[in-house]
Design an enzyme around this catalytic site. Structure first.
Site, PDB file in Angstrom:
ATOM      1  N   ASP A  50       0.829  -1.203   0.000  1.00 44.62           N
ATOM      2  CA  ASP A  50       0.000   0.000   0.000  1.00 44.62           C
ATOM      3  C   ASP A  50       0.864   1.253   0.000  1.00 44.62           C
ATOM      4  OD1 ASP A  50      -2.101   1.739   0.198  1.00 44.62           O
ATOM      5  OD2 ASP A  50      -2.927   0.920   2.040  1.00 44.62           O
ATOM      6  N   CYS A 106      -4.135   5.108  -2.062  1.00 44.60           N
ATOM      7  CA  CYS A 106      -4.710   4.383  -3.193  1.00 44.60           C
ATOM      8  C   CYS A 106      -4.551   5.195  -4.474  1.00 44.60           C
ATOM      9  CB  CYS A 106      -6.186   4.106  -2.931  1.00 44.60           C
ATOM     10  SG  CYS A 106      -7.035   3.335  -4.321  1.00 44.60           S
TER      11      CYS A 106
END
Length: 308
Positions: free
Chosen positions: A17, A241
């Site tokens: 991430d 993201c």
């Protein structure tokens, strides 16, 4: 009187991430240096990578090679995010320890991020669970935008719990509830945690917060008050993201560990070594990271400088 858990489990997600949004693409060798630094700090659960299209996320194009280079490491769980059946098959072939199937809590985010709605993803999840079981690998779910969607606004708690109930029916016992763009508030964290505890007591929830609006550690604190004992975080606060607006900034691992240790909660992690790993991450990506303890040092560090 609030009773905190005696110990919490932390999964480090910076290698996946965290790096997926970085403009500088790290080599596999550089990722290995960071992975070993995190393992040396005591991490036993690392979300290493994601089996997605290299064209969409070139930062993770070396997923198979990266996993293969760490297969000799024992007593550490290596996790891989998979968005679909093809990614699941690749992760199984690469011998990931856990497949984490990503699914959105909102239709709009699901269509933009995964090109399918949550209901469409459920059908694939059933097949993923079967594939993983055949390979002797655990499957879990990462539920995006569980605390709010940047396209639709608040996601009803009933919808989050309803999806988790469907996961449980399919055989998923662990689900991560993700604050993908930093929309979680204390009230929403409390509502989701209480609903899960009341309606789905058999699941093991993990909470994953972003610090986009400065409420990341607040979310962790409220979750602790509600009995949540599993969290995800990112070294140095790396991450975000790439398919959602303004999604920068995971909760910083070493900042969270500093807070937990000051509360008397065990993590199994060495804060000083985590700080070393954070400095390494900062050097590798080539810019300053958001971690505060990395800048200021632990609370009880002595200083020779005077003050007013």
């Amino acid at each position: 009187m609030t009773r905190w858990p005696n110990r919490v489990s932390i999964t480090e997600v910076g290698l996946r991430d965290g790096l997926q949004i970085e403009p500088r693409i790290l080599s596999t060798h550089e990722k290995l240096d960071l992975a070993h630094a995190l393992i040396d700090a005591g991490h036993t659960s690392l979300e290493l990578t994601s089996f997605v299209s290299p064209a969409r996320v070139p930062q993770l194009a070396d997923a198979s090679e990266f996993l293969a280079a760490l297969r000799h490491v024992r007593e550490v769980e290596f996790r891989a995010l998979v968005p679909n059946l093809r990614g699941g098959a690749r992760a199984i072939a690469a011998k990931a320890d856990v497949l984490v199937f990503v699914l959105s809590a909102s239709d709009t985010h699901g269509k933009r991020n995964l090109n399918r709605t949550p209901r469409d993803s459920l059908a694939e999840l059933r097949e993923i669970v079967g594939m993983a079981a055949d390979a002797g690998i655990r499957a879990e779910v990462s539920l995006s935008v569980a605390f709010g969607c940047p396209f639709e606004g608040d996601v009803p708690v009933e919808r989050v719990v309803g999806l988790a109930r469907e996961f449980q029916k399919i055989g998923i016992t662990r689900t991560t509830f993700c604050d993908t763009t930093g929309m979680a508030t204390p009230r929403r964290v409390q509502a989701v945690a209480r609903a899960l505890k009341s309606e789905l007591p058999a699941i093991e929830p993990t909470f994953h917060f972003h610090n986009t609006r400065g409420l990341g550690l607040v979310g962790v604190l409220v979750a602790l008050q509600e009995g949540i004992e599993r969290f995800e975080s990112s070294v140095g606060g790396l991450g975000g993201c790439p398919f959602a607006p303004n999604a920068a900034g995971n909760v910083c691992t070493e900042d969270m560990v500093h807070m937990l240790h000051e509360m008397g909660i065990e993590t199994g992690l060495d804060l000083n070594r985590l700080l070393e790993a954070a400095r390494l991450a900062e050097n590798l990506v080539g810019h300053k990271l958001d971690g505060q303890v990395m800048k200021a040092g632990p609370r009880l560090n002595r200083s020779d400088s005077g003050g007013e």
